[in-house]
Design an enzyme around this catalytic site. Structure first.
Site, PDB file in Angstrom:
ATOM      1  N   PHE A 135     -54.364 -41.611  -7.226  1.00 26.19           N
ATOM      2  CA  PHE A 135     -52.986 -41.611  -7.728  1.00 26.19           C
ATOM      3  C   PHE A 135     -52.715 -40.279  -8.403  1.00 26.19           C
ATOM      4  CE2 PHE A 135     -49.569 -42.433 -10.740  1.00 26.19           C
ATOM      5  CZ  PHE A 135     -48.665 -43.114  -9.940  1.00 26.19           C
ATOM      6  N   ASP A 220     -57.615 -33.577 -10.867  1.00 23.64           N
ATOM      7  CA  ASP A 220     -56.532 -34.225 -11.591  1.00 23.64           C
ATOM      8  C   ASP A 220     -57.157 -34.957 -12.776  1.00 23.64           C
ATOM      9  OD1 ASP A 220     -54.696 -36.021 -12.583  1.00 23.64           O
ATOM     10  OD2 ASP A 220     -53.889 -36.596 -10.641  1.00 23.64           O
ATOM     11  N   LYS A 249     -50.531 -37.015 -19.808  1.00 25.42           N
ATOM     12  CA  LYS A 249     -50.795 -38.238 -20.571  1.00 25.42           C
ATOM     13  C   LYS A 249     -51.108 -37.997 -22.053  1.00 25.42           C
ATOM     14  CE  LYS A 249     -51.845 -41.639 -16.999  1.00 25.42           C
ATOM     15  NZ  LYS A 249     -50.770 -42.603 -17.198  1.00 25.42           N
TER      16      LYS A 249
HETATM   17  C1  LIG Z   1     -54.643 -39.356 -12.411  1.00 20.61           C
HETATM   18  C2  LIG Z   1     -53.154 -39.351 -12.578  1.00 20.61           C
HETATM   19  N1  LIG Z   1     -52.460 -38.300 -12.104  1.00 20.61           N
HETATM   20  C3  LIG Z   1     -51.129 -38.239 -12.238  1.00 20.61           C
HETATM   21  C4  LIG Z   1     -50.415 -39.237 -12.855  1.00 20.61           C
HETATM   22  C5  LIG Z   1     -48.924 -39.133 -12.978  1.00 20.61           C
HETATM   23  O1  LIG Z   1     -48.589 -38.828 -14.273  1.00 20.61           O
HETATM   24  P1  LIG Z   1     -47.047 -38.971 -14.729  1.00 20.61           P
HETATM   25  O2  LIG Z   1     -46.734 -40.437 -14.700  1.00 20.61           O
HETATM   26  O3  LIG Z   1     -47.035 -38.383 -16.123  1.00 20.61           O
HETATM   27  O4  LIG Z   1     -46.229 -38.191 -13.781  1.00 20.61           O
HETATM   28  C6  LIG Z   1     -51.101 -40.337 -13.368  1.00 20.61           C
HETATM   29  C7  LIG Z   1     -50.360 -41.436 -14.024  1.00 20.61           C
HETATM   30  O5  LIG Z   1     -50.810 -42.558 -14.103  1.00 20.61           O
HETATM   31  C8  LIG Z   1     -52.512 -40.405 -13.218  1.00 20.61           C
HETATM   32  O6  LIG Z   1     -53.211 -41.432 -13.682  1.00 20.61           O
END
Ligand SMILES: Cc1ncc(COP(=O)(O)O)c(C=O)c1O
Length: 386
Positions: A135, A220, A249
């Site tokens: 994700f 990520d 986050k």
């Molecule tokens: C690993 C990861 N990358 C990206 C995101 C996306 O972040 P945002 O909701 O701040 O766009 C999330 C959100 O859950 C995530 O867990």
């Protein structure tokens, strides 16, 4: 349904389902609803509130900075932005930072870096290998990079240039690599799908493959970064560093901020290539610097590792078929489809947990959680599990 909940149905786009609770305030690991009922929060705004709710140092910085300077745009220099970038680089690896406002945007920046880097350094290669189940956020490119059809299929046609292989299978990455490949993009622990950590040796082997094949490694760390896994960054468990790392986050203590760090090899953006009106504004950056300071001052990275061991022990006798995780990023999976009823029953008993699907429950509490609170969570979860 309360009146507020009725109005939410009327006025808010229905992009997701909400649990039947309205939070009005919070302090530390506790949150309170409008009737004053107390909840122990093991979700922390989905791995955001590293210091819990309304941490006094965060509130003090927000108060001071908002009275001084909130926003200027990136047409000008501001001290909080440069200071935060310096601190993030010192804590991670030699790099420079681009600031934005969310995890998806940080990943969008990483994807653009890969595209530009491929045009310059790999004969126009543009394809990014990512993993099924991953994700990366909800922008069109991020949702395509992510390996979950339910999030991307409704939005066809999707942008080209993403290839998905199984997570924890380095050989699959090697086999999927072609002349068109420019980068591999991974989460050190897949979060949203239900906390799936990298297997021992996986990230190291992928790092070596990227070095040998002249590919970028993008990690990520939006969910795994900043102490969540018991190290400052998830990749430190593997003893490697990425070329590009994304954060969001927990960085802002609840104030929206994202960051994309690129090492000198990947640092290809030039003036005009990318931007964000709000990205890196003084309010978000000074708050984020405070979050980092408090994590350091209070030893919360080590504390996260210690509390992670207790939280792991606390999910072993709930009848789950599997428990997974690292530090304070934990999940357990039931054989039966009972994660949502389990989550709802916990909520009724004043414990906030997160059912990521029908089978798995995720726990990503604030890093400041203590042993007594974990004991209490354990008691509640045991009662609910029966
Ligand atoms: C690993 C990861 N990358 C990206 C995101 C996306 O972040 P945002 O909701 O701040 O766009 C999330 C959100 O859950 C995530 O867990």
């Amino acid at each position: 349904m309360t009146r507020l909940q009725e109005q939410a149905d009327l006025y808010l786009m229905q992009t997701g389902r909400r649990l039947p609770v309205t939070f009005v305030r919070g302090r530390g690991c506790l949150a309170y609803d409008e009737s004053g009922r107390e909840y122990l929060d093991l979700v922390a705004g989905i791995a955001v509130n590293l210091l819990g709710h309304s941490h006094p140092d965060v509130v003090a910085t927000l108060t001071r900075q908002s009275a001084e300077l909130i926003h200027t745009s990136n047409l000008y220099f501001t001290q909080p932005q440069v200071e935060l970038a310096k601190r993030l680089v010192e804590l991670s690896f030699p790099s420079r930072v681009f600031f934005c406002n969310s995890g998806a945007e940080a990943n969008e920046a990483a994807i653009k870096i890969a595209r530009k880097w491929g045009a310059k350094n790999r004969d126009g290669a543009f394809e990014i290998i990512t993993t099924t189940g991953s994700f990366h956020g909800r922008t069109l490119a991020a949702v395509t990079a992510g390996g979950q059809h339910k999030y991307s299929d409704p939005f066809q046609p999707l942008p080209p240039g993403f290839k998905h292989v199984a997570y924890n299978d380095a050989a699959a990455i090697e086999e999927a690599t072609t002349d068109k490949t420019v980068a591999v993009m991974l989460e050190p622990v897949m979060g949203e799908i239900g906390v799936v950590p990298a297997a021992p040796g996986y990230l190291k082997r992928v790092r070596e493959w990227c070095d040998r094949q002249n590919l970028l490694l993008i990690l990520d760390e939006v969910q795994t970064g900043l102490g969540r896994t018991g190290r400052w960054f998830g990749h430190q468990h593997a003893g490697i560093a990425p070329d590009v790392m994304t954060l969001a986050k927990g960085l802002g203590g609840g104030v929206p901020i994202g960051a994309c760090l690129a090492n000198p090899r990947a640092d290809v953006f030039e003036p005009g290539d990318h931007g964000s009106t709000f990205g890196g504004n003084p309010l978000a950056c000074s708050t984020a610097s405070t979050v980092l300071e408090v994590i350091e001052r209070d030893g919360l990275v080590g504390h996260s590792a210690e509390m992670g061991v207790l939280l792991d022990a606390a999910v072993q006798d709930l009848g789950a078929k599997e428990t997974r995780g690292l530090g304070l990023m934990r999940a357990f999976e039931f054989e039966e489809a009972k994660a949502k009823p389990f989550q709802n029953a916990c909520l009724e008993m004043g414990l906030v947990v997160n059912a990521v699907d029908d089978h798995s429950v995720r726990l990503v509490p604030p890093l400041i959680i203590d042993a007594r609170q974990i004991d209490h969570a354990h008691d509640v979860m045991r009662q609910v599990a029966g």
